[in-house]
Design a protein around this motif. Structure first.
Motif, PDB file in Angstrom:
ATOM      1  N   MET A 165      -3.291   9.520 -14.149  1.00 32.87           N
ATOM      2  CA  MET A 165      -4.551   9.483 -13.491  1.00 32.87           C
ATOM      3  C   MET A 165      -5.052   8.916 -12.776  1.00 32.87           C
ATOM      4  N   LEU A 166      -4.735   6.904 -13.236  1.00 34.27           N
ATOM      5  CA  LEU A 166      -5.411   5.945 -12.576  1.00 34.27           C
ATOM      6  C   LEU A 166      -5.819   5.990 -10.836  1.00 34.27           C
ATOM      7  N   GLN A 167      -4.360   7.077 -10.936  1.00 33.31           N
ATOM      8  CA  GLN A 167      -4.846   6.490  -9.031  1.00 33.31           C
ATOM      9  C   GLN A 167      -6.341   7.211  -8.670  1.00 33.31           C
ATOM     10  N   ARG A 168      -6.851   8.075  -9.018  1.00 31.53           N
ATOM     11  CA  ARG A 168      -7.463   8.642  -8.923  1.00 31.53           C
ATOM     12  C   ARG A 168      -8.821   7.565  -9.246  1.00 31.53           C
ATOM     13  N   PHE A 169      -8.334   6.865  -9.420  1.00 32.22           N
ATOM     14  CA  PHE A 169     -10.299   5.960  -9.697  1.00 32.22           C
ATOM     15  C   PHE A 169      -9.672   4.483  -8.947  1.00 32.22           C
ATOM     16  N   LEU A 170      -8.893   4.009  -8.016  1.00 32.62           N
ATOM     17  CA  LEU A 170      -8.378   3.322  -7.110  1.00 32.62           C
ATOM     18  C   LEU A 170      -8.873   3.889  -6.220  1.00 32.62           C
ATOM     19  N   SER A 171      -8.477   3.182  -5.001  1.00 28.92           N
ATOM     20  CA  SER A 171      -8.903   3.155  -3.478  1.00 28.92           C
ATOM     21  C   SER A 171      -7.565   3.914  -2.808  1.00 28.92           C
ATOM     22  N   ASP A 172      -7.232   4.095  -1.073  1.00 33.21           N
ATOM     23  CA  ASP A 172      -6.332   4.347  -0.807  1.00 33.21           C
ATOM     24  C   ASP A 172      -5.276   3.184  -0.063  1.00 33.21           C
ATOM     25  N   GLY A 173      -5.992   2.381  -0.566  1.00 34.44           N
ATOM     26  CA  GLY A 173      -5.674   1.392   0.212  1.00 34.44           C
ATOM     27  C   GLY A 173      -4.502  -0.053  -1.108  1.00 34.44           C
ATOM     28  N   VAL A 174      -4.704   0.983  -2.525  1.00 27.42           N
ATOM     29  CA  VAL A 174      -4.023   0.960  -3.432  1.00 27.42           C
ATOM     30  C   VAL A 174      -2.862   1.630  -4.188  1.00 27.42           C
ATOM     31  N   THR A 175      -1.584   1.455  -4.325  1.00 31.69           N
ATOM     32  CA  THR A 175      -0.643   2.461  -4.409  1.00 31.69           C
ATOM     33  C   THR A 175      -0.291   2.176  -6.205  1.00 31.69           C
TER      34      THR A 175
END
Length: 771
Positions: free
Chosen positions: A323-333
């Protein structure tokens, strides 16, 4: 990769490879025997205790070596011994207990030292010694590692040396001068054959010893030539405790030619060989080109089952890394490599960290959360004592830093475990302490998820925490047909909350990734009020509640008001429109309502449901003979046998044993909670009842620790569940159809209480308006 690491500012050993590369150099000419003992006790080995395996360096700094080894089954402790020569006399330098599978030796690390470990048997005698390991060279006067840009070729055997290669025979052993060689030459046999090919016409047959090559930290491709012109070959290769070349057989005259990649962290490549005929002809070690930063950073996540990504089949289980991706910007994978059952130890030994380090680039990030499985003493593949866990974590930290990435240590996330005052307990406190200490020692960014998850659980309380953890009812999810009550793993809702905590802590760190943390905006509106609230399977202690799902709801709060109460209180929570409501009094009436919740807030409450519990047919306090019986319950103890004509009891010749934990707890347990029996498949319970449909409620737990219970009713497996330390849990199992006048119960585990209630033929659904 994981056998040794170095603290910042210290210089670790490396090979003097410029000397090795200058034409054909010979390393090792003679064989040596091994005939050393450690005191009088070692002359009589403990026959029932095996020798420890995989002795290796865990951590090396100037003046100190920490050695580790694998557990030996049945060992009461261990002895670590050192010698200045592989075939010299070994002197004891440390003695540990059975849980401490590492030891630190203060020694001159600028000289070569040899180590071996022995297990201590129950009678105090020692096992046979382990294979010998060599200590890492560290300190002033130890040359930094170097290697030619085009790599290093090692030609094994005592024949002609290939052009540009370094010849390695059997002995002498690895030394400060050579920085390459076998640890124990007595375990290596040179073989010379006729032929014109200098690489394949001679070889060495390797036994129980390591080949050591000091190298700069970095990424390498290792090429292997294995075989014998005149004899069969059977070989497997492990590099840095990772299986790299599987067991391979070749006929006489055939050669295995293969290669593997490895991310070296500790400045020393350690290769182990297995097989009936480990015929090694040549190795090439080639540095890989340094990697450049990617266009955008990648966040690599390593961890265990509380972190991993799950497929739809396992719904609703999820890990916070998922679920971590939802709290990071689109510029991070986010690239989540976490997987269940892994500790800091076996994540390395299984090659999973190696896989990450061979991909990670400058500017990337590496989250590291372990501890849950490191605590698994007795499971050698996983177990790491707390201080040794710190050194395993050090490998993750050093490996990321060496490749230009930023490691972020994460303390072990909390379990659903509360003390008597309702505050969340610290899960795995020693591992939390060691991860925090390593972060401080090395200047590594730290996400203290142990602390933040405890604060969150304190805020919501034990009951609401059931919707964070994997408490799900039976008959809803494909992978959980019998439901589960799991206080370690998360539902999707809980994984999101834990990922949110990780993101919030990351935003406070002094790293560029902090600027990439984003908080999802709350919904524009609160959810609509739930409708369709209904009750079924109403028993003497609870019921199953259902309602229609509400769009936009993250969680549902079930509120309860007893007769005479002015206000509603929280009964439980759920992430779906269904919940098993338990802990009610028999023959009592309650008002129940449901509130839907999302990030914006609470919905209006549903219409009120009036619920009246039934009087059970039987209420059993399951306990040892002579224990205090709960008011209103019948005693079902180890002397209550069905054959005695009571119409209920154990159908075995004797009932199961149990425990009475007493009342020395805060709060004081009830007579039902304080004691239990430990039935199994060999001690079934039978209760005479009229044919019909029933609800069976089971209660289980242990004031001193966690407890589990598996239940089968009328021959149908109803699954198993766990209960946390210091209390009991309840499961409501319905419907149960009885057609032969007898209800058969098979329980395995802890059992404190058993309640049996007859269901009406018609649906027991009640609805009402707000009051």
């Amino acid at each position: 990769m994981e056998s040794a690491t170095r603290s910042p500012g210290r210089r670790a050993a490396g090979p003097a490879c410029r000397a090795l590369a200058a034409g054909a150099t010979t390393v090792g000419l003679v064989l040596a025997g091994l005939s050393a003992t450690v005191g009088a006790a070692s002359s009589a080995a403990a026959a029932d205790v095996p020798a420890p395996a995989a002795v290796r360096v865990a951590y090396a700094v100037d003046g100190t070596l920490t050695m580790r080894w694998n557990e030996a089954e049945g060992a009461a402790g261990y002895v670590l011994s050192r010698s200045d020569a592989v075939d010299g006399e070994y002197a004891e330098v440390a003695r540990t207990d059975e849980r401490t599978v590492y030891a630190t030796d203060d020694v001159d690390t600028t000289a070569v030292h040899y180590y071996r470990a022995q297990a201590i048997g129950a009678d105090g005698t020692l096992s046979a010694p382990s294979a010998v390991a060599v200590g890492t060279l560290v300190g002033d006067g130890v040359a930094d590692p170097e290697i030619p840009s085009d790599g290093l070729t090692l030609d094994f055997g005592n024949g002609t040396t290939a052009a540009g290669a370094t010849r390695v025979v059997a002995g002498p052993a690895y030394s400060k001068a050579s920085r390459v060689g076998f640890v124990d030459p007595a375990q290596v046999t040179p073989v010379r054959r006729d032929g014109d090919d200098p690489l394949r016409s001679d070889l060495v047959r390797v036994g129980d010893t390591e080949l050591v090559v000091d190298l700069p930290d970095g990424d390498y491709t290792v090429g292997v030539v294995a075989g014998d012109p005149e004899a069969a070959t059977d070989i497997a290769i492990t590099a840095e405790q990772m299986a790299k070349v599987p067991a391979t057989q070749k006929a006489a005259g055939e050669f295995l030619e293969t290669e593997f990649d490895i991310a070296l962290v500790d400045g020393q490549l350690n290769l182990d060989f297995a097989g009936a005929a480990a015929n090694l002809a040549a190795l090439t070690i080639t540095p890989q080109a340094p990697r450049e930063a990617g266009a955008e950073p990648t966040v690599y996540v390593t961890g265990d089952s509380t972190v991993q990504t799950y497929t739809d089949y396992w719904a609703p289980q999820a890990g916070w890394g998922q679920m971590l991706q939802r709290f990071l910007s689109d510029g991070v994978t986010v690239d989540n490599h976490a997987i269940g059952g892994r500790s800091s130890k076996n994540f390395i030994s299984q090659g999973r960290l190696d896989e990450v380090l061979r991909q990670i680039r400058p500017g990337d990030y590496l989250y590291v959360q372990f501890g849950h499985n490191d605590n698994s003493y007795g499971v050698d593949d996983r177990y790491a004592a707390p201080a040794d866990y710190r050194n395993y974590l050090r490998t993750f930290v050093d490996g990321a830093k060496q490749r230009g990435a930023t490691p972020i240590l994460v303390t072990p996330v909390s379990r659903r475990s509360f003390d008597s005052s309702g505050h969340a307990n610290v899960s795995f406190p020693q591992y939390v302490e060691q991860a925090s200490a390593l972060a401080e020692e090395t200047g590594t960014p730290l996400v203290d998820l142990s602390a933040s998850s405890r604060a969150y659980l304190d805020e919501i309380g034990p009951e609401a925490a059931k919707s964070v953890f994997l408490w799900v009812p039976a008959g809803v999810y494909q992978a959980r047909p019998d439901g589960t009550q799991d206080d370690t793993h998360f539902q999707e809702y809980g994984a999101i909350q834990m990922a949110r905590l990780v993101a919030q802590d990351t935003a406070a760190l002094d790293v560029p990734l902090a600027d990439e943390v984003v908080e999802a905006e709350p919904p524009a509106e609160v959810p609509a009020a739930p409708i369709g609230l209904a009750a079924s399977a109403v028993s003497g202690t609870g019921a199953t509640l259902t309602w229609d799902a509400v769009d936009g709801a993250d969680i549902y709060r079930v509120e309860l008001r007893g007769a005479g109460d002015d206000a509603y209180g929280l009964a439980t929570t759920s992430t779906i429109g269904r919940v098993d409501l338990t802990g009610l009094e028999a023959g009592a009436s309650y008002d129940v309502r449901v509130v839907a919740v999302n990030g914006r807030g609470d919905s209006a409450p549903s219409d009120t449901l009036r619920l009246t519990t039934k009087e059970p047919l039987y209420r059993f306090d399951v306990q040892p003979a002579g224990a205090v019986t709960m008011d209103g319950y019948l005693p079902l103890d180890d002397t209550t046998l069905y054959a005695d004509g009571e119409g209920y009891g154990f159908t075995s010749a004797t009932g199961p044993g149990g425990r009475d934990r007493g009342t020395g707890f805060d709060p004081v347990p009830t007579a039902l909670q304080r004691d239990f029996l430990l039935p199994s498949a060999s001690t079934p319970i039978a209760v005479d009842v009229a044919d019909g449909t029933y609800v069976v409620a089971v209660e289980w737990g242990d004031m001193l620790g966690t407890a589990s219970l598996a239940v089968s009713l009328e021959g149908e497996d109803r699954g198993s569940a766990n209960a946390g330390r210091g209390g009991t849990s309840t499961r409501v199992l319905a419907p149960v159809e009885v057609t032969d006048g007898r209800l058969d119960v098979v329980a395995a585990g802890w059992l404190n209480g058993l309640t049996i209630t007859r269901l009406d033929d018609e649906a027991t659904t009640t609805t009402g308006g707000n009051r």
